[in-house]
Design a protein around this motif. Sequence first.
Motif, PDB file in Angstrom:
ATOM      1  N   GLU A  30       0.828  -1.208   0.000  1.00 43.34           N
ATOM      2  CA  GLU A  30       0.000   0.000   0.000  1.00 43.34           C
ATOM      3  C   GLU A  30       0.860   1.256   0.000  1.00 43.34           C
ATOM      4  O   GLU A  30       0.548   2.237  -0.683  1.00 43.34           O
ATOM      5  CB  GLU A  30      -0.936  -0.020   1.214  1.00 43.34           C
ATOM      6  CG  GLU A  30      -2.068  -1.041   1.087  1.00 43.34           C
ATOM      7  CD  GLU A  30      -2.938  -1.102   2.330  1.00 43.34           C
ATOM      8  OE1 GLU A  30      -2.470  -0.610   3.398  1.00 43.34           O
ATOM      9  OE2 GLU A  30      -4.057  -1.636   2.257  1.00 43.34           O
ATOM     10  N   ASN A  31       1.943   1.242   0.761  1.00 43.34           N
ATOM     11  CA  ASN A  31       2.853   2.391   0.770  1.00 43.34           C
ATOM     12  C   ASN A  31       3.489   2.601  -0.593  1.00 43.34           C
ATOM     13  O   ASN A  31       3.585   3.736  -1.087  1.00 43.34           O
ATOM     14  CB  ASN A  31       3.934   2.198   1.833  1.00 43.34           C
ATOM     15  CG  ASN A  31       3.426   2.450   3.237  1.00 43.34           C
ATOM     16  OD1 ASN A  31       2.427   3.140   3.436  1.00 43.34           O
ATOM     17  ND2 ASN A  31       4.092   1.885   4.223  1.00 43.34           N
ATOM     18  N   LEU A  32       3.945   1.534  -1.212  1.00 44.49           N
ATOM     19  CA  LEU A  32       4.571   1.645  -2.527  1.00 44.49           C
ATOM     20  C   LEU A  32       3.578   2.154  -3.568  1.00 44.49           C
ATOM     21  O   LEU A  32       3.933   2.941  -4.451  1.00 44.49           O
ATOM     22  CB  LEU A  32       5.149   0.292  -2.950  1.00 44.49           C
ATOM     23  CG  LEU A  32       6.393  -0.171  -2.170  1.00 44.49           C
ATOM     24  CD1 LEU A  32       6.723  -1.625  -2.486  1.00 44.49           C
ATOM     25  CD2 LEU A  32       7.591   0.721  -2.486  1.00 44.49           C
ATOM     26  N   ARG A  33       2.358   1.714  -3.485  1.00 46.13           N
ATOM     27  CA  ARG A  33       1.328   2.211  -4.405  1.00 46.13           C
ATOM     28  C   ARG A  33       1.135   3.720  -4.264  1.00 46.13           C
ATOM     29  O   ARG A  33       0.816   4.409  -5.231  1.00 46.13           O
ATOM     30  CB  ARG A  33      -0.004   1.500  -4.127  1.00 46.13           C
ATOM     31  CG  ARG A  33      -0.075   0.066  -4.639  1.00 46.13           C
ATOM     32  CD  ARG A  33      -1.355  -0.594  -4.129  1.00 46.13           C
ATOM     33  NE  ARG A  33      -1.551  -1.925  -4.679  1.00 46.13           N
ATOM     34  CZ  ARG A  33      -2.430  -2.817  -4.197  1.00 46.13           C
ATOM     35  NH1 ARG A  33      -3.188  -2.487  -3.155  1.00 46.13           N
ATOM     36  NH2 ARG A  33      -2.550  -3.998  -4.751  1.00 46.13           N
ATOM     37  N   GLN A  34       1.339   4.219  -3.062  1.00 44.06           N
ATOM     38  CA  GLN A  34       1.187   5.655  -2.814  1.00 44.06           C
ATOM     39  C   GLN A  34       2.479   6.421  -3.066  1.00 44.06           C
ATOM     40  O   GLN A  34       2.544   7.634  -2.835  1.00 44.06           O
ATOM     41  CB  GLN A  34       0.745   5.873  -1.363  1.00 44.06           C
ATOM     42  CG  GLN A  34      -0.625   5.295  -1.053  1.00 44.06           C
ATOM     43  CD  GLN A  34      -0.954   5.373   0.436  1.00 44.06           C
ATOM     44  OE1 GLN A  34      -0.535   6.306   1.114  1.00 44.06           O
ATOM     45  NE2 GLN A  34      -1.691   4.403   0.937  1.00 44.06           N
ATOM     46  N   GLY A  35       3.496   5.728  -3.559  1.00 44.70           N
ATOM     47  CA  GLY A  35       4.764   6.385  -3.847  1.00 44.70           C
ATOM     48  C   GLY A  35       5.624   6.606  -2.628  1.00 44.70           C
ATOM     49  O   GLY A  35       6.495   7.483  -2.638  1.00 44.70           O
ATOM     50  N   LEU A  36       5.413   5.803  -1.577  1.00 40.07           N
ATOM     51  CA  LEU A  36       6.152   5.958  -0.326  1.00 40.07           C
ATOM     52  C   LEU A  36       7.185   4.850  -0.196  1.00 40.07           C
ATOM     53  O   LEU A  36       6.838   3.669  -0.077  1.00 40.07           O
ATOM     54  CB  LEU A  36       5.200   5.928   0.871  1.00 40.07           C
ATOM     55  CG  LEU A  36       4.105   7.008   0.887  1.00 40.07           C
ATOM     56  CD1 LEU A  36       3.160   6.788   2.058  1.00 40.07           C
ATOM     57  CD2 LEU A  36       4.735   8.394   0.954  1.00 40.07           C
ATOM     58  N   LEU A  37       8.444   5.237  -0.222  1.00 43.58           N
ATOM     59  CA  LEU A  37       9.535   4.286  -0.079  1.00 43.58           C
ATOM     60  C   LEU A  37       9.801   4.088   1.409  1.00 43.58           C
ATOM     61  O   LEU A  37       9.881   5.047   2.171  1.00 43.58           O
ATOM     62  CB  LEU A  37      10.783   4.832  -0.771  1.00 43.58           C
ATOM     63  CG  LEU A  37      11.892   3.863  -1.144  1.00 43.58           C
ATOM     64  CD1 LEU A  37      11.407   2.853  -2.165  1.00 43.58           C
ATOM     65  CD2 LEU A  37      13.089   4.631  -1.688  1.00 43.58           C
ATOM     66  N   TYR A  38       9.931   2.831   1.839  1.00 38.18           N
ATOM     67  CA  TYR A  38      10.063   2.554   3.268  1.00 38.18           C
ATOM     68  C   TYR A  38      11.521   2.376   3.699  1.00 38.18           C
ATOM     69  O   TYR A  38      11.791   2.006   4.840  1.00 38.18           O
ATOM     70  CB  TYR A  38       9.254   1.302   3.649  1.00 38.18           C
ATOM     71  CG  TYR A  38       9.680   0.052   2.920  1.00 38.18           C
ATOM     72  CD1 TYR A  38      10.626  -0.809   3.467  1.00 38.18           C
ATOM     73  CD2 TYR A  38       9.148  -0.257   1.671  1.00 38.18           C
ATOM     74  CE1 TYR A  38      11.031  -1.943   2.794  1.00 38.18           C
ATOM     75  CE2 TYR A  38       9.550  -1.378   0.997  1.00 38.18           C
ATOM     76  CZ  TYR A  38      10.488  -2.227   1.565  1.00 38.18           C
ATOM     77  OH  TYR A  38      10.898  -3.345   0.884  1.00 38.18           O
TER      78      TYR A  38
END
Length: 430
Positions: free
Chosen positions: A37-45
């Motif tokens: 879900e984070n990656l879909r939102q463009g959020l790199l962890y």
Amino acid sequence: MNILIIGTGYVGTTTALVFAEMGWKVTGLDTELRKIENLRQGLLYFYEPGLDEMLIKHTGSGRLQFTTDKAKAIRDNDVIFICVGTPSRPDGSADLRYVQQVAEDIGEHMNGYKLIVNKSTVPVGTQERVTDWVREAQVHPHPYDVASNPEFLREGKALEDALHPERIVIGADSDHASGLLQQLYASINCPVIVTSPRTAELIKYASNAFLAAKISFVNELARLCDPLEVNIKEVALGMGLDSRIGPKFLQAGIGYGGSCFPKDVAALLLTAQELNVRLQVLQHVVDVNQTQYLYLLDKVRNRLGTLAHKKIALFGLAFKPDTDDIREAPAVRIIQTLLQEEAEVRICDPVAQLPAELKVSSVAFSTSPEEVLDGADAVLLCTEWPMFRDLDWTRLKDRMSRPNLFDGRNFLDAGRMTELGFYYEGIGYK
């Protein structure tokens, strides 16, 4: 060709983004819903320069999507890259449970020919094991190939290395498989080595082991430079100008860390041990690295005496700059030793975070160098972040109880630090 990347960790995410940048349609698959879900939102962890912008670019372009639906992802894609973790077991061997699970998932859900590519770092012979695992899990017989395509990414430089690699290694048993992989990489201009899967797997381990050997060699040499009153930086410069040696990985310090060198060297040593082959040089590489951080602490003890109740500041926690990775970081070993000796520890790092086991009352963490230096008896530079070179060291010196500076990366100018009033020691460098 549609590409599936199984495993969206450091290697998998970078690989997915680079293939999308090259124009291919890519799907990233992972079992962790929150991560997807984070990656879909463009959020790199995780922290890696340049990847966050590229993630936003290609999730928006439509060339990159992420999913947790493994059955559909396997059915819908022609080329499948295995990019899951292969952590070390206590004995140093690579844990292949995640690779095996992926292979079995592919066998169960495949609906036609698939090219399966090991991108994860795996022991020699893993391609054969993956081939067997896929076949044993097949519900219906479908043709497939399993190839090896090891990654050579430097943390902090992953995007640069992936877009402009020095070489591409393809290990395949069939011309069809090697041909497909060469087609995928057709837009990359670099040497391409096509070999057997076993050779490709060993190239990866041998490359990391050799680089680790260079680091341990110069670190051990630095120990000799101190009593000889010779500058290791000048020695390394003179060595590195020889084209047969080269300047890279000849920077003395407190040892290597991260997710690759320690794990890969240990796995290669275990493989040799299982075959009754003694890799004496490589064993010594490990021995030097495991004791190098203690060499810096010996310098601190020689200056301060007992470390009990001393306030020790550390600049840098990550194992190298431009990453938040603290796996096998020398700074973590230093902190653990300082705590055993009852020192007060204060840490500054711009991106890395303290692991849970170090979140204790005698450890303080801040992104502010000023805070960690207040009343400090010594500061140890453990990671060569550029921000530490650019600090106002004159002002910082006045915040310390005693201006003792121990440069574990030989990063700062010794002459300048001494002129500013610091007691300065590096590793084979004053």
